[in-house]
Design an enzyme around this catalytic site. Structure first.
Site, PDB file in Angstrom:
ATOM      1  N   HIS A 138     -15.779  13.923  -3.873  1.00  0.00           N
ATOM      2  CA  HIS A 138     -14.804  14.123  -4.291  1.00  0.00           C
ATOM      3  C   HIS A 138     -14.125  13.296  -4.636  1.00  0.00           C
ATOM      4  CE1 HIS A 138     -15.420  18.330  -4.362  1.00  0.00           C
ATOM      5  NE2 HIS A 138     -14.465  18.641  -5.184  1.00  0.00           N
ATOM      6  N   ASN A 169     -15.779  10.900   4.617  1.00  0.00           N
ATOM      7  CA  ASN A 169     -15.035  12.197   3.895  1.00  0.00           C
ATOM      8  C   ASN A 169     -13.653  13.203   4.205  1.00  0.00           C
ATOM      9  OD1 ASN A 169     -14.531  13.373   1.082  1.00  0.00           O
ATOM     10  ND2 ASN A 169     -16.598  14.911   2.058  1.00  0.00           N
ATOM     11  N   GLU A 261      -8.588  -5.893  -6.099  1.00  0.00           N
ATOM     12  CA  GLU A 261      -8.943  -6.444  -7.647  1.00  0.00           C
ATOM     13  C   GLU A 261      -9.893  -7.348  -7.454  1.00  0.00           C
ATOM     14  OE1 GLU A 261      -5.123  -5.520 -10.698  1.00  0.00           O
ATOM     15  OE2 GLU A 261      -5.330  -8.024  -9.228  1.00  0.00           O
ATOM     16  N   ASP A 267      -8.380  -4.661 -13.465  1.00  0.00           N
ATOM     17  CA  ASP A 267      -7.370  -4.706 -13.638  1.00  0.00           C
ATOM     18  C   ASP A 267      -6.926  -3.559 -13.999  1.00  0.00           C
ATOM     19  OD1 ASP A 267      -4.718  -6.652 -14.322  1.00  0.00           O
ATOM     20  OD2 ASP A 267      -5.249  -6.345 -16.444  1.00  0.00           O
ATOM     21  N   PHE A 268      -5.955  -3.662 -12.633  1.00  0.00           N
ATOM     22  CA  PHE A 268      -5.114  -2.314 -11.876  1.00  0.00           C
ATOM     23  C   PHE A 268      -3.749  -2.906 -12.322  1.00  0.00           C
ATOM     24  CE2 PHE A 268      -8.874  -2.572  -8.402  1.00  0.00           C
ATOM     25  CZ  PHE A 268      -9.428  -0.891  -8.482  1.00  0.00           C
TER      26      PHE A 268
END
Length: 352
Positions: A138, A169, A261, A267-268
């Protein structure tokens, strides 16, 4: 008589032309002004407007849109994501997490294709991960959507899955998810972006790409102010992990938003004030004390931990324990599973 007719004709002509001119002017001045919500950011100045969603309050990192097959924007009530048609996995997913999203709903486990993909697109099935050596990992965790069956079920759409190594995970990735929910229980609100980049092969008849690395960014906010209260002191957790087997703690993979980035080209936090961005994107998260280390770290100093449950500390029997007796969920199990936590023998115990 002819003069009268001539003057009437002239007056009618002037009235008609004046009316047309007025109508034309009104029509032109009533046109809406189109604005670009990303104006001023050179890297996103050509992006189309992004739909309003609580899950996109930090921005649209890749400029995903409905006309980009490999950067296809999907906005659901439970989360938003950028889907990659050719890779069969999301590029990233973004979601809000606060107490309102958490409850007691059991894990639905209804892995299924996403019917909201455009007609003609291949829809990945859960069976394509079978015998691949990778979990159906997920991106938006099931545990982050436990307030209703419908919201939990939405996390099992295959557009929300990436092939994820079992250790990644079930161990440190799971522990970071639990750490995030612990922050929420302490009264915080989180805005989270996660995804993968790079490629280390394909599974499912070459329909599904395996990302080489997986990243997650968590912005910790106050529920009363949300992103409007983000400032230079706001805590940001950023990790970048290899998608492979191997033990470790999520703290071992702490990095900065700036570093992710550079690796992804995204572009966070683009909706945050640029001066604040430059500060919080360059800082690596630091835990206050060693007492805040994850369960994997603290368990290493406890000698009474069963090796059947790596990543958590559960003593061997006696007594014989069940899932209701412990606080851990979704943890890795190795044979012989002395407490019989893993009822369906899939290697994951006490599933939430």
């Amino acid at each position: 008589m002819k003069k009268t007719i001539t003057w009437v004709a002239i007056l009618v002509f002037l009235v008609i032309n004046t009316g047309c001119s007025t109508t034309t002017t009104q029509r032109n001045t009533s046109q809406p002004t189109l604005t670009n919500p990303n104006r001023g950011n050179s890297s996103t100045s050509n992006r189309p407007p992004t739909p309003s969603s609580v899950h996109l309050k930090l921005g649209n990192p890749s400029g995903a849109a409905a006309n980009k097959p490999n950067n296809y924007l999907m906005v659901k009530p439970q989360y938003a994501l950028s889907y990659n048609r050719d890779k069969g996995i999301p590029n990233w997913a973004s979601w809000q997490l606060n107490r309102s999203w958490l409850g007691n709903t059991d894990r639905t486990n209804d892995f299924r294709p996403d019917s909201e993909l455009p007609d003609g697109w291949y829809r990945v099935r859960g069976s394509e991960y079978r015998r691949s050596g990778y979990d159906r990992g997920h991106v938006v965790p099931s545990g982050d959507r436990t307030n209703s069956e419908a919201n939990n079920s939405a996390t099992f759409l295959m557009t929300n899955m990436v092939p994820q190594s079992p250790d990644n995970n079930r161990d440190y990735w799971r522990e970071l998810e639990e750490y995030g929910r612990d922050l929420v229980e302490q009264g915080n609100e989180l805005y989270i972006i996660a995804g993968g980049y790079g490629e280390k092969g394909k599974i499912g008849n070459d329909k599904v790409s395996v990302p080489a690395r997986l990243y997650k960014i968590i912005v910790v906010t106050n529920p009363r102010t949300g992103i409007n209260g983000i400032n230079n002191s706001t805590k940001v957790i950023a990790i970048d992990t290899p998608n492979r087997e191997g033990n470790g703690d999520w703290e071992d993979f702490i990095t900065t938003v700036d570093a992710i980035e550079k690796k992804t080209g995204y572009d966070f936090l683009s909706n945050i004030d640029k001066s604040v961005q430059s500060v919080i994107e360059s800082k690596a998260y630091r835990l206050k004390t060693s007492n805040n280390r994850s369960k994997t770290t603290t368990k290493q100093s406890n000698k009474n931990c069963s090796p059947a449950y790596p990543g958590v500390c559960i003593p061997p029997p006696p007594p014989d324990l069940n899932c209701g007796d412990i606080s851990y969920r979704n943890f890795k199990v190795l044979p012989p599973d002395p407490h019989n936590f893993d009822g369906n023998k899939d290697g994951v115990a006490c599933v939430r």
